[in-house]
Enzyme design. Structure first.
Site, PDB file in Angstrom:
ATOM      1  N   CYS A   1       0.829  -1.226   0.000  1.00  0.00           N
ATOM      2  CA  CYS A   1       0.000   0.000   0.000  1.00  0.00           C
ATOM      3  C   CYS A   1       0.850   1.258   0.000  1.00  0.00           C
ATOM      4  CB  CYS A   1      -0.961  -0.021   1.175  1.00  0.00           C
ATOM      5  SG  CYS A   1      -2.012  -1.490   1.150  1.00  0.00           S
TER       6      CYS A   1
ATOM      7  N   CYS B   1     -12.924   0.226   7.929  1.00  0.00           N
ATOM      8  CA  CYS B   1     -12.039  -0.376   6.925  1.00  0.00           C
ATOM      9  C   CYS B   1     -12.104   0.413   5.620  1.00  0.00           C
ATOM     10  CB  CYS B   1     -12.460  -1.810   6.635  1.00  0.00           C
ATOM     11  SG  CYS B   1     -12.509  -2.844   8.110  1.00  0.00           S
ATOM     12  N   SER B   2     -10.946   0.645   5.011  1.00  0.00           N
ATOM     13  CA  SER B   2     -10.949   1.340   3.727  1.00  0.00           C
ATOM     14  C   SER B   2     -11.555   0.415   2.675  1.00  0.00           C
ATOM     15  CB  SER B   2      -9.537   1.765   3.332  1.00  0.00           C
ATOM     16  OG  SER B   2      -8.664   0.669   3.373  1.00  0.00           O
TER      17      SER B   2
ATOM     18  N   HIS C   1      -9.256   3.912  -1.509  1.00  0.00           N
ATOM     19  CA  HIS C   1      -7.897   3.371  -1.401  1.00  0.00           C
ATOM     20  C   HIS C   1      -7.546   2.490  -2.591  1.00  0.00           C
ATOM     21  CE1 HIS C   1      -4.234   1.867   0.166  1.00  0.00           C
ATOM     22  NE2 HIS C   1      -4.686   0.874   0.903  1.00  0.00           N
TER      23      HIS C   1
END
Lengths: 101, 377
Positions: free
Chosen positions: B83, B207-208, B326
Site C-alpha cells: 500500500c 475499513c478502507s 484506497h
C-alpha cells in the site's frame, strides 16, 4: 512448541530467521518450550480471504508464551478474551490451533 | 531540503469504473498532471502499483504511460511496496533528481480492484504478508491485524470502539466536500457503530474500501511554489508475532523522525496532514507515532476533535483512505494531490494559511512507511 532463541541476546521468535535480526551477530538456537501462554490480543475474522473463507467466522489470537519472550499468532478453537490461558491443540497446514485451558 | 518541487498534480475520481482500463485511469491522471505543469519535457516515469499483475493481468504500466503520452524512449519503472507503492514511487523520482540523473519526473499511482470479488481482493492483498510463516497460515488478514491491535489498544487505554467511529465519521465528513472522493453520502455515529463486523472490533466503516483510481505528480528541480522539504522511508516488522510493541508501528515512527530531521521541523510545525488510514485504528496509531500526540493518548485528541479539519492538527482533510478511497498503488500519490491543493489554497476543507504539510504512506503490516514534508514557498 519450538522457539528460536538468540545465543547472544534476548531475541526470541517462533519463526526461524537466517540470523538474529536484533543483534545481527547471534545464531538462533532451537528450543522446546511449553505451548502454554496467555492471549495478548485477538480478533474475530468475519470476512476472510478466499483460501480461509470456509472457516469464517474464526478467531486469530496473539499468544504470549509462558516460557519464552516469543509470541505466536494462532487460530483458536472458539472465542477468547485478552488474558485467557491457552495451549496448543494441534497443527494444521502450518497453522497453530490453540484452545482455552 | 531536497530542492525538488511539485509542479503539477492530477487525479481521477475514485470509485468504481468498470468501463475504464487501468491504463485509461493512469493516462487520465498523468495528462492532468502534465498539463498542470505546463507540459514539460519528462526524463523518467515511476508508477506505483500493487496488484495489477495478480488481479488485472496487466504489468509494464510505466512503459504504457511513456508510450501512450509520447514521452520518448525514456527510462520508466513500476514500483511495488504494497500500500506504500505510491509513496515509494515518489521517493524514487526524488532520488533520481537528487542524483543529477533527471531534471523532471512523472510520478503516477494506480489500482483497479472493483471488478474482483472481496474474497479475491483480500487474497491478493495477502501477498503483502510473509507466505513462509505460521501467521499467514493461521488465517490472519490485514483488517485482522488491525483488529488485533485495536483490541489491545482498548485493553491498555480508555479508548473504545466509539473513538474509532469518531475517526471514521470525521473522514467521511471531510470526503463530503471532496468531489473526487469515493464516498459522498453522509453517515452517523449510530450507523458506523452498528455496521456489520469485518474483523472485530472493526466494522465496515473502520475499513478502507476497494477502489478504482489513479493520481499523478510532476516533480522537477526547477524552483516552484511547492517544495518537497524532505523525503524519508523506513521498514518495519513483516509479522505481527515479531513486533516488540504491538501498539507501535516502528516504520511510521522512524520515517517520521527522519523526515522531521531532514526538514529541520517538528510535529508541532505541521499545519495539515494526510495519514495512511487504511483502518480507523491505523490513523489512531499513526497520529501517535508521528509525534502529534503522546503514545496511548491519540484517542483523547480524537475525542477532543483536534484532528478535524477545524482542529489544531487537521488529519485527512481529503477524506483519507476510509472515505476518499484506497486504490492501493495510487494512495501515496493522492495524498500529495490533496496536500498540494492545501498549500495552493484550493483544497476541499481548506486549512487557513497552511504552509507545512506532511504525508505518511504505509505498506503491509507496518513493513514499509514513507513520510514526505511539503512546504509552500
Amino acid at each position: 512448541m519450538k522457539v528460536y532463541q538468540c545465543d547472544q541476546c534476548e531475541y526470541a521468535s517462533v519463526s526461524n530467521k537466517y540470523r538474529c535480526p536484533s543483534c545481527r551477530t547471534g545464531q538462533l538456537q532451537e528450543q522446546d518450550v511449553s505451548s502454554k501462554g496467555s492471549v495478548y490480543s485477538y480478533t474475530n475474522i468475519h470476512i476472510a480471504p478466499a483460501e480461509f473463507a470456509h472457516l469464517a467466522p474464526y478467531t486469530v489470537a496473539l499468544i504470549q508464551l509462558d516460557e519464552s519472550k516469543a509470541k505466536v499468532t494462532a487460530r483458536t478453537d472458539g472465542n477468547v478474551e485478552i488474558g485467557d490461558v491457552a495451549e496448543l491443540d494441534y497443527v494444521e497446514d502450518g497453522a497453530y490451533i490453540y484452545r482455552k485451558c | 531540503m531536497t530542492n525538488v518541487y511539485i509542479e503539477g498534480i492530477g487525479m481521477t475520481k475514485f470509485g468504481k469504473f468498470v468501463d475504464k482500463s487501468m491504463k485509461q485511469l493512469l493516462v487520465e491522471a498523468s495528462i492532468e498532471a502534465l498539463e498542470d505543469a505546463g507540459n514539460p519535457k519528462v526524463d523518467a516515469v515511476f508508477v506505483g502499483n500493487f496488484m495489477g499483475g495478480s488481479i488485472g493481468n496487466q504489468e509494464i504500466l510505466s512503459a504504457l504511460v511513456a508510450n501512450e503520452l509520447g514521452l520518448g524512449y525514456i527510462p520508466t519503472a513500476k514500483v511495488e511496496g504494497a500500500c506504500a507503492s505510491g509513496g515509494i514511487a515518489l521517493r524514487q523520482g526524488i532520488i533520481g533528481i537528487l542524483s543529477g540523473e533527471y531534471d523532471t519526473v512523472l510520478i503516477a499511482g494506480v489500482e483497479k480492484m472493483k471488478h474482483a470479488s472481496t474474497a479475491d481482493v483480500t487474497q491478493a492483498i495477502n501477498a503483502a504478508m510473509d507466505n513462509d510463516s505460521n501467521e499467514k497460515q493461521a488465517g490472519l488478514t490485514f483488517p485482522g491485524f488491525f483488529g488485533v491491535l485495536a483490541n489491545r489498544y482498548f485493553y491498555e487505554t480508555e479508548a473504545t470502539k466509539e473513538h474509532l467511529a469518531m475517526i471514521a465519521l470525521k473522514n467521511r465528513e471531510n470526503a463530503l466536500n471532496n468531489p473526487l472522493a469515493q464516498f459522498q453520502k453522509p453517515t452517523t455515529m449510530e450507523e458506523i457503530m452498528e455496521a456489520r463486523i469485518i474483523t472485530s472490533p472493526l466494522g465496515l466503516f473502520d475499513c478502507s474500501p476497494t477502489t478504482d483510481g489513479a493520481a499523478a505528480l510532476v516533480i522537477t528541480r526547477k524552483k516552484g511554489a511547492i517544495h518537497i522539504r524532505s523525503s524519508a522511508q523506513s521498514s518495519g516488522p513483516t509479522q505481527m508475532q515479531d513486533a516488540d510493541d504491538l501498539l507501535s508501528l516502528p516504520a511510521v515512527r522512524e520515517s517520521g523522525r527522519l523526515a522531521y530531521e531532514k526538514a529541520g521541523v517538528g510535529p508541532e510545525d505541521i499545519d495539515v496532514v494526510e495519514i495512511h488510514d487504511c483502518f480507523s485504528m491505523t490513523e489512531m496509531l499513526a497520529i501517535e507515532e508521528l509525534g502529534f500526540f503522546n503514545k496511548r493518548e491519540g484517542w483523547l485528541a480524537v475525542e477532543q476533535g483536534r484532528t478535524k479539519a477545524t482542529g489544531d492538527k487537521p488529519v485527512n482533510t481529503s477524506g483519507g483512505l476510509l472515505s476518499r478511497g484506497h486504490p492501493i498503488g495510487a494512495t501515496g500519490v493522492a495524498q500529495m494531490y490533496q496536500l498540494v491543493q492545501q498549500l495552493r489554497g484550493t483544497a476541499p476543507n481548506q486549512v487557513e494559511h497552511a504552509r507545512l504539510a506532511l504525508a505518511q504512506n504505509l505498506g503491509g503490516t507496518g513493513s514499509y512507511s514513507t513520510v514526505h514534508i511539503l512546504e509552500r514557498l
